[in-house]
Design a protein around this motif. Structure first.
Motif, PDB file in Angstrom:
ATOM      1  N   UNK A   6      -4.965  17.192 -10.505  1.00 49.18           N
ATOM      2  CA  UNK A   6      -4.030  17.369  -9.387  1.00 49.18           C
ATOM      3  C   UNK A   6      -4.511  16.567  -8.181  1.00 49.18           C
ATOM      4  N   UNK A   7      -5.834  16.564  -7.955  1.00 54.86           N
ATOM      5  CA  UNK A   7      -6.366  15.791  -6.824  1.00 54.86           C
ATOM      6  C   UNK A   7      -6.139  14.297  -7.044  1.00 54.86           C
ATOM      7  N   UNK A   8      -6.397  13.878  -8.278  1.00 47.04           N
ATOM      8  CA  UNK A   8      -6.214  12.469  -8.602  1.00 47.04           C
ATOM      9  C   UNK A   8      -4.752  12.062  -8.375  1.00 47.04           C
ATOM     10  N   UNK A   9      -3.869  12.956  -8.777  1.00 45.31           N
ATOM     11  CA  UNK A   9      -2.432  12.718  -8.580  1.00 45.31           C
ATOM     12  C   UNK A   9      -2.131  12.636  -7.083  1.00 45.31           C
ATOM     13  N   UNK A  10      -2.705  13.572  -6.324  1.00 43.84           N
ATOM     14  CA  UNK A  10      -2.475  13.599  -4.879  1.00 43.84           C
ATOM     15  C   UNK A  10      -2.891  12.268  -4.242  1.00 43.84           C
ATOM     16  N   UNK A  11      -4.084  11.809  -4.581  1.00 40.71           N
ATOM     17  CA  UNK A  11      -4.568  10.575  -3.958  1.00 40.71           C
ATOM     18  C   UNK A  11      -3.803   9.350  -4.462  1.00 40.71           C
ATOM     19  N   UNK A  12      -3.271   9.441  -5.672  1.00 40.24           N
ATOM     20  CA  UNK A  12      -2.442   8.318  -6.148  1.00 40.24           C
ATOM     21  C   UNK A  12      -1.183   8.241  -5.294  1.00 40.24           C
ATOM     22  N   UNK A  13      -0.624   9.402  -4.980  1.00 38.07           N
ATOM     23  CA  UNK A  13       0.603   9.418  -4.173  1.00 38.07           C
ATOM     24  C   UNK A  13       0.317   8.988  -2.740  1.00 38.07           C
ATOM     25  N   UNK A  14      -0.810   9.468  -2.191  1.00 40.67           N
ATOM     26  CA  UNK A  14      -1.082   9.184  -0.771  1.00 40.67           C
ATOM     27  C   UNK A  14      -1.812   7.856  -0.591  1.00 40.67           C
ATOM     28  N   UNK A  15      -2.101   7.195  -1.712  1.00 40.30           N
ATOM     29  CA  UNK A  15      -2.874   5.960  -1.686  1.00 40.30           C
ATOM     30  C   UNK A  15      -4.231   6.187  -1.024  1.00 40.30           C
ATOM     31  N   UNK A  16      -4.842   7.306  -1.374  1.00 40.04           N
ATOM     32  CA  UNK A  16      -6.210   7.568  -0.941  1.00 40.04           C
ATOM     33  C   UNK A  16      -6.330   8.323   0.374  1.00 40.04           C
ATOM     34  N   UNK A  17      -5.195   8.545   1.058  1.00 45.87           N
ATOM     35  CA  UNK A  17      -5.285   9.230   2.359  1.00 45.87           C
ATOM     36  C   UNK A  17      -5.401  10.748   2.157  1.00 45.87           C
ATOM     37  N   UNK A  18      -5.999  11.413   3.165  1.00 48.12           N
ATOM     38  CA  UNK A  18      -6.189  12.865   3.065  1.00 48.12           C
ATOM     39  C   UNK A  18      -4.901  13.626   3.322  1.00 48.12           C
ATOM     40  N   UNK A  19      -4.007  13.035   4.110  1.00 48.21           N
ATOM     41  CA  UNK A  19      -2.684  13.657   4.291  1.00 48.21           C
ATOM     42  C   UNK A  19      -1.642  12.603   4.645  1.00 48.21           C
ATOM     43  N   UNK A  20      -0.419  12.890   4.250  1.00 49.04           N
ATOM     44  CA  UNK A  20       0.685  11.979   4.592  1.00 49.04           C
ATOM     45  C   UNK A  20       1.879  12.803   5.055  1.00 49.04           C
ATOM     46  N   UNK A  21       2.759  12.180   5.879  1.00 48.23           N
ATOM     47  CA  UNK A  21       3.954  12.921   6.289  1.00 48.23           C
ATOM     48  C   UNK A  21       4.831  13.228   5.073  1.00 48.23           C
ATOM     49  N   UNK A  22       5.567  14.326   5.185  1.00 52.27           N
ATOM     50  CA  UNK A  22       6.471  14.760   4.106  1.00 52.27           C
ATOM     51  C   UNK A  22       7.441  13.630   3.730  1.00 52.27           C
TER      52      UNK A  22
END
Ligand code: GLU
Length: 529
Positions: A6-22
């Motif tokens: 899930x974390x790997x998926x998260x960082x793939x979506x955010x391109x490595x950022x800790x948070x992104x806008x909705x």
């Protein structure tokens, strides 16, 4: 710390950022072809939106919120972001679809059907195209939200439902499988005194008497195909179809005279049911999901429900291919090579089997009763993409194939991995890791991605491969060098210190814990996909 999928998926979506806008999350999602309204994602997205209301300022998605909302969408999103959908580069694909749409828009000519006011009311300028792939990737361009009657586009669905309910043998006791060579509403039967096929009026009217026998609930089946997108009956169209339906009544009596209906069938009820089916309203958007269900062997892509049997779908596609486009069916099969069905409302339901379904809609019709823009679009589509049933997919072909290629070839995966490491492309590395690619694999010089990234001095890539992927830093290439040796040799100071630190931690950890444990963890991570 072990990184979860899930974390790997998260960082793939955010391109490595800790948070992104909705909003950024939604646009990343859209790029894969998934819509926020997708029934599979609806719940999670609602939860994220809810947090928007609870917080002041723009909603940010962080790892915690993502974990909380992602629920059982991990597999779906993982497939989307590791580009494992049938059309991996969906953005590129839709750009081309839009171009083909624009080119068809300029097609003038044709006549809007005017035998009933519900059809005559439409502007000849209306033009919409929607598509839905077998993975539920969706795209809409033009007037895709305006309801119109399915008219003859309902015939393949009616036939599919009959096959699903009654089986092919029973249905074909009453209707043939050959193109008729005559107009769709001709009073004509084949040599066995059966309607020629289910795509002409006589065939559809007989089939409506078969369905009626087993199912009294008018829309149950059609709505099943499209559970989440409402179809509705246009009562006005139904009335008008009845009032102007002399030819269909004539066909009904002829069928009755020739004993084409099953015993005890009510001919008038069959005709009414047929008129009602023709008067079902859809939009391009909802129609494309129906077409996609046919492309997907009877399973609705956006709900996962099996609504038709695979056999029913195969038979339906076969007859759409040979009989679906009125007296243009032979030419359409020749030039476009895809199953399709058109209707007098200007709709064309098009199926690219195992890839996607489409609904094109533009009211002006050509001499044979097919939508002028719809036909133009279908022809352009297959002259650009290799979707024609007989396009060669194995050898060089000038056309474009947007489908996902099988990347089972291990050589390709090494090359792709090395190339990503060489160019410092961390997004690609992340995608590979998410796809359970072996991040430690070696090329013919026995070099790993970490060797290559270290030699090139790509700090981010080195950090990703070490901290996240936990690859072994001690592997030696054919010249006996480790990644650290490479970083030193090419003078990349920062990478040297990153690797020294990691190497120390790695040796310490691996002297205490057994290496079997590590590979067991990796294995379980891979199999969780
Ligand atoms: N309601 C029309 C009829 O039965 C359908 C025409 C069509 O779309 O082909 O005549």
């Amino acid at each position: 710390m072990m990184f979860s999928m899930v974390d790997l998926l998260f960082y793939t979506i955010t391109d490595g950022k800790e948070m992104i806008p909705f909003s950024q999350f939604i646009s990343a999602l859209r790029k894969t072809g998934l819509l926020p309204s997708d029934p599979r994602l609806r719940h999670g997205i609602r939860q994220m939106r809810q947090s928007a209301h609870d917080s002041s300022g723009p909603v940010m998605i962080d790892k915690k919120l993502f974990r909380r909302c992602v629920g059982n969408n991990v597999i779906l999103l993982t497939n989307a972001f590791r580009k494992h959908f049938i059309i991996p580069d969906f953005e590129q694909f839709t750009l081309q679809i839009n171009k083909i749409y624009e080119s068809a828009k300029h097609q003038e000519g044709g006549q809007v059907a005017d035998y009933i006011p519900q059809l005559a009311k439409f502007s000849p300028d209306l033009w919409g195209v929607s598509l839905c792939t077998v993975d539920g990737q969706r795209h809409n361009v033009g007037d895709t939200k305006i309801p119109f009657c399915m008219q003859s586009c309902v015939k393949p669905l009616e036939y599919a439902i009959a096959l699903h309910e009654l089986g092919s043998e029973r249905v074909h006791r009453f209707v043939g499988k050959e193109p008729s060579g005559f107009k769709f509403n001709k009073l004509s039967l084949n040599e066995e005194d059966k309607p020629h096929n289910p795509m002409v009026n006589a065939g559809a009217i007989v089939i409506s008497s078969l369905i009626k026998v087993t199912s009294k609930i008018l829309f149950k089946e059609v709505q099943l195909i499209n559970k989440y997108i409402q179809t509705r009956l246009s009562r006005c169209s139904f009335q008008s179809e009845r009032e102007t339906g002399d030819r269909n009544y004539a066909i009904g009596y002829y069928l009755k005279e020739k004993k084409c209906f099953p015993q005890n069938a009510d001919m008038m009820a069959a005709l009414d049911f047929y008129f009602q089916l023709c008067s079902i309203e859809v939009t391009c958007e909802s129609g494309s999901v129906m077409a996609a269900t046919l492309a997907n062997g009877g399973i609705c892509p956006i709900t996962g429900d099996r609504v038709l049997s695979a056999e029913a779908v195969r038979n339906t596609l076969s007859l759409m291919h040979s009989c679906g486009m009125y007296d243009f069916s032979g030419q359409f099969a020749f030039h476009v090579g895809l199953p399709a069905k058109s209707g007098v409302s200007g709709a064309v339901l098009l199926v690219v089997p195992n890839v996607m379904g489409m609904m094109c809609w533009s009211p002006p019709l050509d001499r044979l009763g097919n939508s002028v823009r719809g036909i133009h679009f279908c022809q352009d589509l297959v002259s650009y993409f290799s979707f024609h049933n007989y396009d060669n997919l194995r050898h060089f072909n000038k056309k474009h194939d947007p489908r996902r290629r099988s990347d089972d070839d291990p050589n390709k995966s090494v090359v792709n991995l090395m190339f990503a490491a060489y160019s410092g492309d961390v997004s690609a590395l992340r995608r590979f890791a998410l796809s359970a690619v072996d991040m430690e694999q070696r090329d013919y010089d026995s070099r790993t991605a970490l060797h290559v990234a270290a030699a090139e001095g790509h700090q981010e890539a080195v950090i990703f491969l070490t901290e996240i992927c936990k690859v072994n830093p001690l592997g030696k290439d054919r010249w006996g060098n480790t990644p650290l040796d490479d970083a030193m040799q090419f003078g990349h100071g920062v990478v040297v210190s990153i690797l020294q630190k990691y190497q120390n931690e790695y040796t310490e950890k691996h002297s205490s814990s057994s290496s079997e444990e590590h590979s067991a963890a990796l294995d379980s991570m891979k199999s969780s996909l």
